[in-house]
Enzyme design. Structure first.
Site, PDB file in Angstrom:
ATOM      1  NE  ARG A  36       7.306   0.841   4.703  1.00 46.02           N
ATOM      2  CZ  ARG A  36       6.091   0.278   4.695  1.00 46.02           C
ATOM      3  NH1 ARG A  36       5.952  -0.973   4.308  1.00 46.02           N
ATOM      4  NH2 ARG A  36       5.032   0.954   5.077  1.00 46.02           N
TER       5      ARG A  36
ATOM      6  CG  HIS B 227       3.783   3.949   8.625  1.00 46.75           C
ATOM      7  ND1 HIS B 227       3.847   4.820   7.547  1.00 46.75           N
ATOM      8  CD2 HIS B 227       3.367   2.749   8.115  1.00 46.75           C
ATOM      9  CE1 HIS B 227       3.492   4.163   6.448  1.00 46.75           C
ATOM     10  NE2 HIS B 227       3.203   2.906   6.772  1.00 46.75           N
TER      11      HIS B 227
ATOM     12  CE  LYS C 255      27.986  -2.245  -7.133  1.00 46.76           C
ATOM     13  NZ  LYS C 255      28.109  -1.199  -8.167  1.00 46.76           N
TER      14      LYS C 255
ATOM     15  NE  ARG D  61      -1.656  -2.244   2.840  1.00 48.91           N
ATOM     16  CZ  ARG D  61      -1.820  -3.521   2.512  1.00 48.91           C
ATOM     17  NH1 ARG D  61      -2.879  -3.901   1.885  1.00 48.91           N
ATOM     18  NH2 ARG D  61      -0.911  -4.427   2.833  1.00 48.91           N
ATOM     19  CB  THR D  62       3.462   2.545   2.272  1.00 52.99           C
ATOM     20  OG1 THR D  62       2.704   2.105   3.388  1.00 52.99           O
ATOM     21  CG2 THR D  62       4.059   3.905   2.573  1.00 52.99           C
TER      22      THR D  62
HETATM   23  C1  NCD Z   1       1.972  -1.076   8.192  1.00 53.50           C
HETATM   24  C2  NCD Z   1       3.487  -0.925   8.287  1.00 53.50           C
HETATM   25  O1  NCD Z   1       4.209  -1.166   7.308  1.00 53.50           O
HETATM   26  O2  NCD Z   1       3.900  -0.507   9.362  1.00 53.50           O
HETATM   27  N1  NCD Z   1       1.547  -1.310   6.882  1.00 53.50           N
HETATM   28  C3  NCD Z   1       1.229  -0.241   6.101  1.00 53.50           C
HETATM   29  O3  NCD Z   1       2.057   0.582   5.794  1.00 53.50           O
HETATM   30  N2  NCD Z   1      -0.058  -0.097   5.734  1.00 53.50           N
HETATM   31  C4  NCD Z   1       1.416  -2.058   9.148  1.00 53.50           C
HETATM   32  C5  NCD Z   1       1.973  -3.447   9.163  1.00 53.50           C
HETATM   33  O4  NCD Z   1       2.829  -3.811   8.375  1.00 53.50           O
HETATM   34  O5  NCD Z   1       1.516  -4.202  10.024  1.00 53.50           O
END
Ligand code: NCD
Length: 325
Positions: free
Chosen positions: A121, A149, A100, A68-69
């Site tokens: 991320r 997040h 590397k 999703r993100t």
């Molecule tokens: C979350 C995350 O990556 O922290 N997912 C997301 O971004 N929707 C929640 C999760 O992974 O449990």
């Protein structure tokens, strides 16, 4: 709060800023993000082609799995007429010069010269701050280990407002892995800004880190900690369910002991306060049974879709590219 069209002056509030944590967002900045998201959502609904980010490039640097993100950030950038360059790898499958031995600092120094905004991320808590220190361009934290997040929490708030029509003073129960779940670490600071009451529901060893709970209590937030899910849903306006963060455990036995400790099923829905909204940042594993999807308050898929307008707003605001019509 009600969504209103932001003013030209307000649009300056986030220009050039990094989005690393929700802690230091002011109420004005927060309202600006939500109002800009509502403005973009309306534009998309009216099938308007947007060119706010025309000629701009976003880099999506994902060093941890994401569905999703990453896809909603990329889609958001494209909906704004911009383009995307991305890296999607995991510690086991590295395709960049990380393999590397290049440090994050050096990689960011370089990428900063290629693009207009950086979304990152990482499995490492603090990685987004490190990236922001190395970059001149705005950096957006798309999840840093068990840290925060913030963009997920913003879309969570946006969803609550859309589902309930308001958010001030609502009772929000947060369920599951509150220790390692980064979405809830960001969400509680936003709920605080709207005067929400919090109920933490988790097995003892997965409770919210005590330093966060203490900080919130010191700032006057009403918090109840319980392990009784039925009792919590009887009074909650929102139930925010999280997945046990398996990837943060070294011990699989510990994970297996805990994974089925709370399951939201028809019995929980039957015990819930009327109109309770169920959210989940997704992915779900088995915390919510599929049978709950039919319940009208089950908003988790609508919630995921709200990631588009929220991320459009963030990208355009931090780069100073929102064009109001
Ligand atoms: C979350 C995350 O990556 O922290 N997912 C997301 O971004 N929707 C929640 C999760 O992974 O449990």
């Amino acid at each position: 709060m009600r969504f209103v069209k932001p003013s030209k002056q307000e649009l300056e509030l986030l220009k050039g800023q990094d989005i690393i944590s929700t802690k230091n967002l002011t109420r004005e900045q927060l309202e600006l993000i939500l109002n800009t998201a509502a403005y973009y959502e309306e534009a998309l609904k009216n099938k308007r082609r947007l060119y706010d980010m025309d000629g701009k490039i976003m880099s999506a640097l994902f060093f941890e799995p994401s569905t999703r993100t990453r896809l909603s950030f990329e889609a958001a950038m494209r909906r704004l007429g911009g383009s995307v360059v991305s890296l999607a790898e995991t510690p086991r499958v590295q395709t960049s010069s990380t393999a590397k031995g290049e440090t994050l600092h050096d990689s960011i120094k370089v990428i900063d010269g290629y693009v207009d905004v950086i979304v990152i991320r990482s499995p490492q808590k603090g990685a987004a701050v490190e990236a922001a220190d190395a970059a001149d361009r705005p950096v957006i934290n798309a999840g840093d280990g068990e840290g925060e997040h913030p963009t997920q929490a913003l879309l969570d708030i946006y969803t609550i407002i859309k589902e309930h029509g308001h958010i001030e003073g609502l009772k929000v129960a947060l369920l599951g892995d509150l220790k390692y779940g980064r979405t809830v670490h960001s969400l509680v600071y936003l709920l605080k800004r709207f005067g929400c009451e919090l109920i933490f529901v988790a097995p003892q060893q997965f409770m919210m880190p005590p330093e966060i709970t203490e900080e919130l209590r010191n700032e006057g937030v009403k918090i109840k900690e319980t392990s009784d899910l039925k009792e919590a849903v009887a009074e909650a306006d929102v139930l925010y369910v999280t997945r046990i963060q398996r990837e943060r455990f070294s011990n699989t036995e510990e994970y297996e002991n805990i994974m089925d400790s709370y399951i939201v099923d028809e019995n929980i829905v039957a015990a819930a306060k009327k109109g309770m909204v169920i959210l989940h940042p997704l992915p779900r594993v088995n915390e919510i049974t599929k049978s709950v999807d039919a319940y009208e308050g089950a908003a988790y898929f609508r919630q995921a879709h709200n990631g588009i307008p929220i991320r459009m707003a963030l990208l355009a605001l931090v780069t100073g590219n929102v064009c109001l019509k």
